[in-house]
Design an enzyme around this catalytic site. Structure first.
Site, PDB file in Angstrom:
ATOM      1  N   ASN A 121      -7.363 -10.127   3.305  1.00 41.27           N
ATOM      2  CA  ASN A 121      -8.336  -9.140   2.812  1.00 41.27           C
ATOM      3  C   ASN A 121      -9.656  -9.786   2.374  1.00 41.27           C
ATOM      4  OD1 ASN A 121      -8.077 -10.178   0.218  1.00 41.27           O
ATOM      5  ND2 ASN A 121      -6.438  -8.748  -0.323  1.00 41.27           N
ATOM      6  N   CYS A 134      -6.941  -1.051   9.392  1.00 42.18           N
ATOM      7  CA  CYS A 134      -6.524  -1.950   8.316  1.00 42.18           C
ATOM      8  C   CYS A 134      -6.287  -1.048   7.128  1.00 42.18           C
ATOM      9  CB  CYS A 134      -7.595  -3.004   8.061  1.00 42.18           C
ATOM     10  SG  CYS A 134      -9.269  -2.360   7.962  1.00 42.18           S
ATOM     11  N   SER A 135      -7.004  -1.217   6.032  1.00 45.85           N
ATOM     12  CA  SER A 135      -6.848  -0.272   4.928  1.00 45.85           C
ATOM     13  C   SER A 135      -7.838   0.875   5.106  1.00 45.85           C
ATOM     14  CB  SER A 135      -7.067  -0.969   3.591  1.00 45.85           C
ATOM     15  OG  SER A 135      -6.066  -1.938   3.406  1.00 45.85           O
ATOM     16  N   ASN A 186       0.808  -1.212   0.000  1.00 41.91           N
ATOM     17  CA  ASN A 186       0.000   0.000   0.000  1.00 41.91           C
ATOM     18  C   ASN A 186       0.848   1.272   0.000  1.00 41.91           C
ATOM     19  OD1 ASN A 186      -2.965   0.061   0.018  1.00 41.91           O
ATOM     20  ND2 ASN A 186      -2.703  -1.577   1.526  1.00 41.91           N
ATOM     21  N   ASP A 234     -13.676  -3.026   7.616  1.00 41.94           N
ATOM     22  CA  ASP A 234     -13.911  -4.470   7.619  1.00 41.94           C
ATOM     23  C   ASP A 234     -13.161  -5.162   8.768  1.00 41.94           C
ATOM     24  OD1 ASP A 234     -15.627  -4.560   5.373  1.00 41.94           O
ATOM     25  OD2 ASP A 234     -13.909  -4.260   4.070  1.00 41.94           O
TER      26      ASP A 234
END
Lengths: 554, 643
Positions: free
Chosen positions: B273, B336-337, B248, B341
């Site tokens: 993911n 997380c990103s 990322n 989630d």
């Protein structure tokens, strides 16, 4: 032989005991002829009393002068003893090794054990074949009790009394016995009250490569069929294994000679494969690496769950033939002392509600395992940890118990006993103060005079104060046939045996206690309401309360 | 309505997939939101909500007709046999369209009109109050307060309007930090642990790239760290695998550099993911759906699906955070990103471990409302409510619910709710029956007028709480209190049969401990009432009254058949195929084929064949529990009435 010869160092002070989920204990280690005892000599600490017979393997380690003995038990527990002093440690280890592998039956603990309780109901007299036959006689007159084997000469692994078709005389039985492996001619295992169908069991027929036949054997099993009826022969081996057996003089029933029977082959593994399975599953459960892949692949590779599924499936099939197809069944494998008994005894649990009670289950074990000649002493000589060369050890009875546990899980209200009862039986088959599981056959048990010289497990279990622990609070007698699911999703790992020492069961035990509490409280209220309503002249309402109180009156 | 090519088909067969029983014959009705099968003989009904239909498949033609396979998101599989090809095709095309909703307004929740007036509907939406929940936790207090920065969703349009931040974080720091975070999701309070004053905060990843810094973001973290006076450092937990996080950085995102932030300990946790999880669940479903698998096939399939490995990694992450907060007293920032989630899963799971309240019925509802619904978990994308990019779908909340189930297996007395509650929530996440889970954020729901146009699920579940209570739960039990410390050794994780094989009735225990204990507890309650009356009687209250009540109570008890014949076994129990379908078969072509000889034993009295149907219909009281998502008793579906 004097045990003292084997005990060089009977006592060591300052020994530290490590047990799973219990605080470590420091104390004095004592060796006696049959026990390893560790006592902290403080009133509030529990003592460890371990039967040498329960020890499956030991490992020694030394760091400086501190020795460590890792004791691996047949009930799958692993404990550790830290012993100061190298010589002491070596002596202790050698003694344990010698004492835990004594070969002579008469030196076993049951011959030395004196019960601390009064035997009120002697377990040795509880389940006599004559009594069982009386019950059968009240339902049908098609069978008789034969004394043909009274001196165990026709079939050394059969009991003195066997139930056979009325029309078959003892001479025919003798001839049929010569045609069956180990002389195990077909005998009655179970009579299904509802439709009169039966389960018979035997060993493989000795057809050999030449296709030998035996008229008496054919007549014997045909005599179990009613006019115009046909039956199934369930061979617990695959057709390939059964074919191979011919070369060694064994074999299976040829269609041409048994036209009224249809043969079905199943695939229950031989004893040595089952033992391998046990070793692997215990290894998987004790693997402390934290990888999910590794756990699942080891669980799969152990094949334990597959064995459970296959045995249970075969038993269900036998039960289905009896109850649904209305056909009698003959079950055998090779020797008729292992997979055969798994199938016939499980089928009875499925079919017969009485087998799901405490007494009924004891009678089943007595009838279908002990009397039927399952060689407990050989099968349970070693468990999953032993480094010794395998002789004929195999977890045949443990697999049976596992299958019973699976059915119990699926019908949690249909059994009078609980999981603890099954675990207790597992423990006592491998190491016990009672004589019940000693010896390999009925004949041997008579010779050893077990009933005079040892105490029966049932004498102890059936005492109300012991029995209480083993009763299922959810039990409601269920008169139906119970058909378990054999799908992989429905069959679980028996954690009560295999993970028992690997994780704390505190939360699960608490849940069980809570369940008992809920049910006890309900009963208490039932009783109170009943008492009050009686006082108020409401006796006509006794019904619902009474029906619920049968558990109390056990 | 225009999508229904054929409202009614006669002589349709409904196959029973789990046993060899003969199929039921009946009439199939297609309505706007349901497909309904009505059995001709026993008039049992099977209702299938179209929003639960996952896919429809035409199978190859058989001698009896044209088979249609309907797979539902709740793992129900329905096989129909339609006599005419044209009819089958029409049903197929209609179902395809009806199960693929294109606009939110077409969803069932916008047409679901129970008999409730407007005021009651509003009250129902106020059933849960997040502000009260933050108060219960212990905020606002002297270190934490609510901020109005996101009132109009201007700083972050996927966050809720009301957010809690450290008092010491000024408005410019918050806004600055939000600019340095993906989608503007700046660090904000998720859970405050009163005992240690440590907190769980959540955010998205920082836009750090290879070297970028942001002073306000660093100040924000410092403010969080300092708002926990008991600790000199805080954890920053990146729930992604390290490799993913590093990748990322190339797109200008990434993770915190320990050197730039004061006193943080940075930690990767390695949860995969959404795409990996989707594929994993797909494999798991295939395993659970295998026709009579061997033990080896099943266990190998379970292993290669990797599903339990993922469940374990999520539970391990939750355990790590709960430990940090409770035992070490250290605050944790989780991301997380995008932070909607994995972050949501892990924060809510840690909360379940930490706070007994979240192990109660109301508590789990509040937790889902707070961590999932309000914080912008993209429900409509993840669970495919409307037709969109299929790559967005992923079983995120499935995994959270499963982790809770795995915990329930380890701590059977610690949860007020039972497995059915989790499964019910699972169903409603997919059913679109209520408005709670529609859209992807609070702002979207407001814009769409969800509160005004649809109904809330939570009061409905609350009303039925009797079905969802764990009889082993006791508020004063030692397991109930305090922090749960689960084991995460592999053997503690089990396949969740209750969800994945929910409708395969033959695979479940034939007698249910849960049902038995529930019935006993209910009876106990009645007995307690009777005793109270007796006591009052002793105290001089009329004897007649007590007697009447006693009669009444016992009458009730008998009608429930608590201690009578175990009817549930009769319903459920029949032999499976124990011999590969080869030799032992149905009574008719038995044994040697000569049917005359083989008397069909008249034992069908014991296991009623027809009764098995009740498992499909919510009208059948027997287990498994009726799922009201399949059919709601108070729904007045006009199309069906007309048909």
């Amino acid at each position: 032989m004097e045990f003292a010869e084997l005990i060089k160092t009977p006592r060591v002070d300052g020994v530290v005991l490590h047990r799973p989920f219990l605080p470590t204990v420091e104390g004095t280690l004592c060796l006696t002829g049959h026990h390893l005892i560790l006592s902290s000599r403080q009133d509030n600490t529990e003592e460890l009393w371990l039967l040498h017979a329960n020890i499956d393997a030991i490992e020694k380690r030394f760091i400086g002068s501190l020795g460590t003995i890792i004791v691996k038990c047949k009930d799958l527990r692993i404990i550790q003893l830290d012993i100061p002093g190298m010589e002491e440690c070596l002596n202790i280890a050698n003694s344990i090794e010698a004492l835990s592998t004594l070969d002579s039956v008469s030196l076993m603990y049951p011959f030395f054990y004196r019960p601390m309780f009064e035997v009120i109901e002697d377990g040795w007299n509880l389940f006599l074949p004559e009594e069982a036959f009386k019950e059968l006689e009240s339902m049908t007159d098609e069978w008789r009790l034969s004394e043909v084997n009274k001196d165990f000469s026709i079939c050394p692994s059969y009991p003195a009394l066997v139930t056979v078709p009325k029309d078959i005389d003892d001479d025919s039985l003798c001839k049929a016995a010569t045609f069956r492996h180990g002389g195990r001619f077909p005998v009655l295992s179970y009579y299904h009250k509802k439709n009169g169908m039966v389960i018979m069991r035997a060993s493989q027929p000795l057809t050999g490569t030449s296709g030998r036949r035996c008229k008496e054997d054919e007549k014997l099993i045909n005599a179990t069929l009613r006019a115009g009826k046909r039956g199934y022969i369930i061979d617990t081996r695959t057709i390939a294994v059964a074919q191979q057996a011919k070369a060694r003089g064994g074999g299976f029933e040829q269609e041409a000679n048994y036209p009224q029977w249809r043969r079905i082959h199943k695939a229950i593994e031989r004893t040595n494969i089952l033992q391998e399975s046990l070793i692997k599953i215990v290894e998987a459960c004790n693997d402390h690496s934290n990888s999910m892949d590794r756990w699942l692949s080891k669980l799969e590779a152990s094949n334990w769950q597959s064995q459970v599924k296959e045995i249970l499936t075969t038993a269900c099939l036998a039960a289905q033939c009896i109850d649904r197809e209305g056909a009698s069944v003959l079950v055998h494998g090779t020797e008729g002392t292992d997979s055969t008994l798994q199938v016939t005894s499980l089928a009875q649990i499925i079919l017969e509600p009485a087998c799901r009670t405490v007494r009924g289950f004891q009678a089943l074990v007595e009838r279908e395992w002990l009397q039927a000649g399952h060689p407990f002493q050989q099968r349970c000589a070693q468990s999953a940890y032993s480094n010794e060369k395998l002789r004929s050890e195999a977890p045949v009875f443990l697999l049976f118990l596992d299958c019973v546990w699976q059915i119990l899980r699926q019908f949690p209200c249909s059994f009078q006993f609980n999981e603890h009862f099954l675990v207790m039986l597992f423990e006592h088959t491998y190491a016990s103060q009672f004589g019940t599981f000693l010896g390999t056959t009925a004949a041997e048990r008579v010779k050893l005079k077990l009933s005079q010289k040892t105490v029966s497990l049932w004498s102890w279990v059936n005492r109300p104060q012991e029995l209480e622990r083993f009763l299922n609070p959810l039990y409601e007698p269920n008169s139906l046939v119970i058909w378990p699911s054999v799908a992989p999703q429905s069959l679980l790992l028996w954690e009560g045996v295999f993970l028992r020492w690997n994780r704390s069961t505190k939360c699960l035990d608490e849940a069980y206690e809570e369940m008992v509490h809920i049910i006890e409280y309900n009963k208490e209220l039932q009783l109170k309401v009943w008492v009050r309503s009686s006082a108020a002249g409401q006796r006509r309402f006794m019904g619902p309360c009474i029906s619920h109180m049968h558990i109390l009156s056990l | 309505m225009e999508h229904i090519r054929l409202p009614k088909v006669e002589r349709v067969q409904l196959a029973d997939r789990s046993s060899s029983r003969r199929a039921q014959v009946g009439t199939l009705y297609l309505t706007a939101f349901h497909t309904i099968f009505v059995d001709n003989e026993v008039h049992n009904e099977l209702w299938v909500l179209h929003s639960l239909v996952c896919n429809v498949e035409k199978l190859s033609i058989t001698s009896c007709g044209y088979p249609l396979l309907i797979r539902c998101k709740n793992f129900q599989v329905i096989q129909l046999l339609i006599p005419k090809e044209n009819d089958c095709n029409d049903v197929f095309v209609s179902l395809l369209r009806l199960s693929r909703t294109e606009r939110y307004e077409e969803l069932y929740c916008f047409s679901f009109m129970p008999n409730v007036d407007k005021a009651a509907r509003g009250q129902a939406w106020d059933f849960l109050n997040l502000k009260a929940e933050y108060n219960r936790m212990g905020v606002s207090n002297k270190l934490w307060h609510t901020t109005s920065v996101n009132r109009e969703y201007r700083v972050c349009d996927t966050y809720p309007a009301d957010l809690y931040v450290p008092k010491s974080a000024s408005l410019p720091v918050i806004v600055g930090s939000s600019r340095f975070r993906s989608k503007g999701r700046f660090p904000t309070l998720s859970y405050y642990y009163r005992e240690t004053q440590a907190v769980i905060c959540r955010s998205s990843q920082p836009l750090s790239g290879f070297s970028a810094r942001c002073l306000e973001d660093e100040q924000m973290l410092e403010a969080i760290m300092k708002s926990n006076p008991g600790s000199r450092f805080m954890y920053v937990v990146d729930t992604r695998p390290k490799l993913n996080a590093m990748a990322n950085r190339a797109t200008g995102k990434g993770y915190e550099n320990e050197d730039n932030y004061t006193n943080i300990k940075f930690q990767f946790i390695g949860i995969e993911n959404i795409h990996v999880m989707r594929n994993s669940q797909q494999k798991l479903i295939e395993v659970s759906d295998l026709p009579s698998p061997s033990m080896g096939e099943f266990l190998l399939g379970l292993e290669t699906s990797d599903w339990l490995k993922h469940i374990k990694s999520i539970l391990a992450a939750g355990t790590f955070i709960a430990k940090a907060v409770a035992e070490e007293g250290v605050s944790v920032l989780v991301h997380c990103s995008d932070g909607w989630d994995r972050t949501t899963q892990v924060c809510s799971l840690a909360s379940v471990l930490l706070d007994p309240f979240y192990r109660t019925l109301k508590g789990l509802m509040v937790l889902i409302e707070k961590d999932w619904v309000s914080f912008g978990h993209k429900f409509s994308h993840r669970y495919g409510h409307v037709v969109e990019e299929p790559k967005e779908a992923s079983p995120v909340i499935d995994q959270f619910l499963e982790c809770v189930w795995q915990l329930m297996e380890q701590f059977p007395c610690a949860f007020e709710y039972n497995e059915r509650f989790l499964i019910s929530i699972y169903n409603h996440v997919h059913s679109c029956h209520y408005g709670n889970f529609i859209c992807n954020s609070e702002k979207e729901r407001k814009d769409l007028g969800i509160r005004e146009k649809t109904h809330s699920l939570w009061p409905h579940l609350w009303k039925n709480k009797v079905d969802f209570v764990n009889p082993l739960f006791r508020a004063d039990h030692s397991q109930t209190k305090g922090v749960l410390q689960p084991l995460t050794t592999p053997y503690c994780f089990k396949f969740w049969r209750g969800l994945y094989n929910h409708f395969d009735r033959g695979l479940h225990p034939r007698q249910s401990v849960l049902d038995s204990l529930m019935a006993i507890k209910e009876e106990t309650q009645q007995l307690e009432e009777v005793l109270t009356i007796y006591q009052q009687k002793l105290a001089g209250v009329g004897r007649e009254q007590a007697n009447d009540l006693f009669v009444k109570k016992h009458g009730m008890k008998n009608s429930q058949g608590l201690w009578a014949e175990p009817t549930h076994i009769r319903l459920a129990n029949s032999p499976q195929d124990y011999n590969g379908g080869n030799l032992v078969s149905g009574p008719k072509d038995f044994l040697f084929g000569d049917t005359s000889e083989s008397s069909d034993p008249d034992n069908s009295d014991q296991e009623s064949e027809g009764a098995d149907f009740s498992c499909h219909s919510c009208s059948g009281g027997a287990s498994p529990p009726s799922e009201d998502s399949v059919k709601d008793p108070d729904s007045d579906d006009p199309a069906f009435n007309n048909a």
